[in-house]
Design an enzyme around this catalytic site. Structure first.
Site, PDB file in Angstrom:
ATOM      1  N   LYS A 154      67.502  32.688  24.597  1.00  7.29           N
ATOM      2  CA  LYS A 154      66.451  33.478  24.455  1.00  7.29           C
ATOM      3  C   LYS A 154      65.363  32.767  25.349  1.00  7.29           C
ATOM      4  O   LYS A 154      64.924  31.496  24.895  1.00  7.29           O
ATOM      5  CB  LYS A 154      66.001  33.590  23.088  1.00  7.29           C
ATOM      6  CG  LYS A 154      64.791  34.292  22.975  1.00  7.29           C
ATOM      7  CD  LYS A 154      64.364  34.548  21.246  1.00  7.29           C
ATOM      8  CE  LYS A 154      62.903  34.969  21.338  1.00  7.29           C
ATOM      9  NZ  LYS A 154      61.969  34.516  20.221  1.00  7.29           N
ATOM     10  N   GLY A 195      53.982  35.256  15.225  1.00 10.34           N
ATOM     11  CA  GLY A 195      53.454  34.605  13.991  1.00 10.34           C
ATOM     12  C   GLY A 195      52.254  35.422  13.462  1.00 10.34           C
ATOM     13  O   GLY A 195      51.753  35.117  12.361  1.00 10.34           O
ATOM     14  N   ALA A 215      58.659  39.439  17.666  1.00  8.14           N
ATOM     15  CA  ALA A 215      57.327  38.690  17.537  1.00  8.14           C
ATOM     16  C   ALA A 215      56.510  40.067  16.742  1.00  8.14           C
ATOM     17  O   ALA A 215      56.340  40.989  17.437  1.00  8.14           O
ATOM     18  CB  ALA A 215      56.796  38.201  18.466  1.00  8.14           C
ATOM     19  N   GLY A 216      55.902  39.399  15.999  1.00  7.19           N
ATOM     20  CA  GLY A 216      54.677  40.114  15.212  1.00  7.19           C
ATOM     21  C   GLY A 216      55.100  41.169  14.418  1.00  7.19           C
ATOM     22  O   GLY A 216      54.137  41.696  13.335  1.00  7.19           O
ATOM     23  N   ASN A 243      61.319  36.460  12.161  1.00  8.36           N
ATOM     24  CA  ASN A 243      61.525  35.063  11.574  1.00  8.36           C
ATOM     25  C   ASN A 243      60.316  34.940  10.601  1.00  8.36           C
ATOM     26  O   ASN A 243      60.554  34.625   9.339  1.00  8.36           O
ATOM     27  CB  ASN A 243      61.543  34.217  12.850  1.00  8.36           C
ATOM     28  CG  ASN A 243      61.618  32.810  12.015  1.00  8.36           C
ATOM     29  OD1 ASN A 243      62.427  32.444  11.596  1.00  8.36           O
ATOM     30  ND2 ASN A 243      60.407  31.945  12.291  1.00  8.36           N
ATOM     31  N   THR A 244      59.108  34.675  11.264  1.00  9.79           N
ATOM     32  CA  THR A 244      57.834  34.184  10.218  1.00  9.79           C
ATOM     33  C   THR A 244      57.809  35.148   8.960  1.00  9.79           C
ATOM     34  O   THR A 244      57.463  34.643   7.950  1.00  9.79           O
ATOM     35  CB  THR A 244      56.731  34.516  11.221  1.00  9.79           C
ATOM     36  OG1 THR A 244      56.672  33.945  12.236  1.00  9.79           O
ATOM     37  CG2 THR A 244      55.369  34.291  10.280  1.00  9.79           C
TER      38      THR A 244
END
Lengths: 263, 370
Positions: free
Chosen positions: A99, A160, A186-187, A208-209
């Site tokens: 990635k 994040g 993301a986001g 993830n976050t």
């Protein structure tokens, strides 16, 4: 549906469309349970954090053997650095998926499109399965496709932030125009946002976050797994169109059905 | 372009009046905003923010969690030399203090490195005084060559250099620069540094910029809290960090919040920065600059360090000796007394008990790879 709806990527047939990560956990020991609860089969890991030294608490030992590793180039500020990290990852035995994250802005962590395309070109030529993280821009997406990317990973919002699909319209364009798989990365802060991305026709989501920083990461992983499945099912089932107003009559064309002389 | 004009403007600006004028509503608005202007940051540092510390802490905790997760990066300082030509009035290594002066040879550097590596740490900070004829760039380069195989990340906190010298060290494998301005008040700076090369306020102020230009990945700045009014100093530090972030977006900008500690010499701090003040400073910085790295050293007590973890801390020192050669053999006189003497293993145990992952390795050196 589960038997036939596989996601072909990099020579693998994936049955889960949720990709997970290894960052931000208070305890990497949670990772196996998160993988299991989410059903995820692909997990991204920052090579900068991988420590193969004897005695080190190596994140890799927490990743279940059946997972496909997706090393990422977190920390790379240029294409050159991303390429070197990718080669190191392969040399360290992390496989040939990569990635690409090329970020030279630490305030917003937005990816550098130009450098990302350059790194993609080099690494695709070297036989990597390249998944570039990018700002959802159609021109950059086309360049990435031409450079040999295996999929496109547009951001929903800056990394994040948990702000959801702020770039929804741009991602919609990528889904419509690109033949490569679109993996929203993301986001995404809530399962409903992941579900929304899948309903739109995204091929997969990387989260993830929102999982790692939840009060109960395992419970949240399960929720995301189910949300991604629900969104995918809805997409395949064909969503009804959305109307702004109820339509009880046809004020503009109703006259066509009326007999002449009528009121 | 440098930060100097802004720093000089700040130095003469009547900030005390601005701090006093802030009311509680401004503070609450600043806490709730997505992004803060300098005025909002000032509001969070004002006395009016003090009653809202819990709300600031809550916001700071959320932002830290979102951007850094439950992780804290660990490092330890390695003191290479305490020779120093400077006369900083507050420092134990100052030239006038009659302490034993020593400098590690490369064998001793290796022994120190191995002692630190045995604790599991992968990130070190090399320190010297300011005596370039004894511990200059050549010496540092040689030390880095010895330590490189043991540590994927090596930072320096030495004497301000020219960009070319920093670039040399970056090529040798240094990836971080720590340099504290000590105080952003030029007049006070002149009083505190009566002699020695450190007297040059401007050269020091522009040092982080030179490090960033040379290719450092992490640049860590800070003011020594206790030398003057902490609100002013933190305000200037935050604006300096913001300026560096904008100017060098690819560089990870970090801030330390060192409070003065007892040391050799007789200098008394001009102001006492309470725990409450430090929490206000740290949470205000976090809300102003959500992605800022924040470093807390062993100057702070174990209890305080453990409790401020969630409020913005991203980097901590552990297993610290502030004496030259103090890791491999019993310590002599250190630069200052530390408050948290816990070993790396003990700090890790506490971090884990509080739900945090100690991060040892956070960079993969690329210079040797193809």
């Amino acid at each position: 549906m589960e038997q036939t709806d596989t996601f072909e990527l990099g020579g693998r047939a994936l049955t889960s469309r949720l990709f997970t990560g290894t960052g931000k956990y208070g305890d990497d020991g949670l990772i196996p349970a998160v993988c299991e609860a989410s059903g995820s089969q692909v997990i991204t890991v920052a090579l900068r954090r991988v420590d193969l030294d004897k005695g080190a608490d190596n994140v890799m030992r927490h990743i279940p053997g059946h997972m496909t590793l997706l090393p990422n180039t977190s920390g790379a500020r240029t294409a050159d650095e991303a390429v070197r990290i990718a080669r190191l990852a392969r040399a360290m035995g992390c496989g040939n998926w990569i990635k690409i994250e090329v970020i030279s802005d630490n305030r917003y962590l937005l990816p550098d499109g130009y450098e990302t395309v350059r790194a993609t070109e080099i690494l695709a030529r070297e036989g990597f399965v390249v998944l570039p993280y990018m700002n959802p821009d159609l021109y950059v997406a086309r360049s990435l496709a031409n450079a040999g990317a295996a999929a496109i990973m547009p951001l929903g919002a800056p990394i994040g932030t948990n702000r959801g699909l702020r770039t929804e319209e741009m991602i919609r364009i990528l889904i419509e125009e690109m033949s490569l798989p679109i993996i929203v990365d993301a986001g995404i802060g809530t399962p409903s946002q992941a579900c929304q991305a899948m309903e739109m026709g995204a091929h997969a989501c990387l989260v993830n976050t929102a999982i790692a920083t939840a009060a109960d990461p395992i419970g949240m992983a399960r929720a995301f797994g189910q949300a991604v499945q629900a969104g995918r099912r809805a997409y395949l089932a064909g969503l009804g169109s959305v109307a702004a107003l109820a339509r009880a009559s046809s004020p503009l064309t109703g006259f066509l059905d009326q007999e002449e002389g009528g009121i | 372009m440098t930060f100097l004009p802004e720093a000089l403007h700040l130095a003469t600006y009547p900030l005390e009046g601005s701090f006093q004028k802030v009311d509680g509503n401004e503070v609450l608005r600043a806490i709730g905003r997505d992004s803060l202007t300098a005025e909002g940051f000032l509001a969070l540092l004002s006395p009016a923010a003090s009653p809202h510390l819990e709300a600031m802490a809550s916001r700071a905790r959320d932002l830290t969690m979102r951007h850094f997760g439950r992780t804290v990066s660990l490092f330890t300082p390695l003191y290479l030399s305490n020779h120093c030509a400077n006369h900083c009035r507050y420092c134990g290594f100052a030239a006038r203090n009659t302490i034993p002066r020593t400098q590690l040879n490369l064998e001793e550097v290796r022994a120190e490195g191995e002692a630190i590596a045995a604790t599991g740490l992968k990130q070190i900070l090399l320190l010297t005084g300011e005596a370039p004829h004894k511990a200059g760039v050549d010496y540092l380069e040689a030390c880095v060559a010895v330590l490189r195989p043991l540590f994927p990340s090596i930072a320096i906190e030495v004497f301000p250099m020219e960009t070319e010298d920093y670039a040399r060290l970056v090529r040798a494998g240094v990836d971080g620069l720590t340099v504290f301005q000590e105080t952003y008040d030029p007049e006070l700076y002149a009083q505190l540094h009566p002699a020695g090369p450190k007297r040059d306020f401007v050269f020091r102020l522009n040092t982080p910029q030179r490090g960033a230009e040379a290719g450092m990945r992490i640049v860590n700045i800070g003011a020594l809290l206790g030398l003057s009014d902490w609100r002013r100093e933190i305000f200037a530090t935050g604006l300096h960090a913001a300026w560096l972030q904008r100017q060098y977006p690819g560089v990870d900008i970090a801030v330390s919040l060192p409070r003065m500690r007892p040391h050799a010499g007789d200098f008394e701090p001009a102001c006492v920065v309470s725990d409450r003040d430090l929490v206000q400073a740290m949470t205000a910085l976090r809300i102003f600059l959500p992605r800022l790295s924040v470093t807390i050293s062993t100057r702070e007590t174990p209890r305080f360090r453990d409790n401020i973890l969630p409020l913005g801390v991203t980097r901590m020192s552990a297993g610290v000796s502030t004496a030259v050669g103090g890791h491999a053999k019993p310590a002599e006189t250190g630069q200052f007394e530390i408050s948290d003497g816990r070993s790396v293993a003990e700090v890790c145990q506490v971090l884990r008990a509080r739900g945090y992952q100690p991060v040892f390795k956070d960079w993969e050196p690329l210079e040797a790879s193809a």
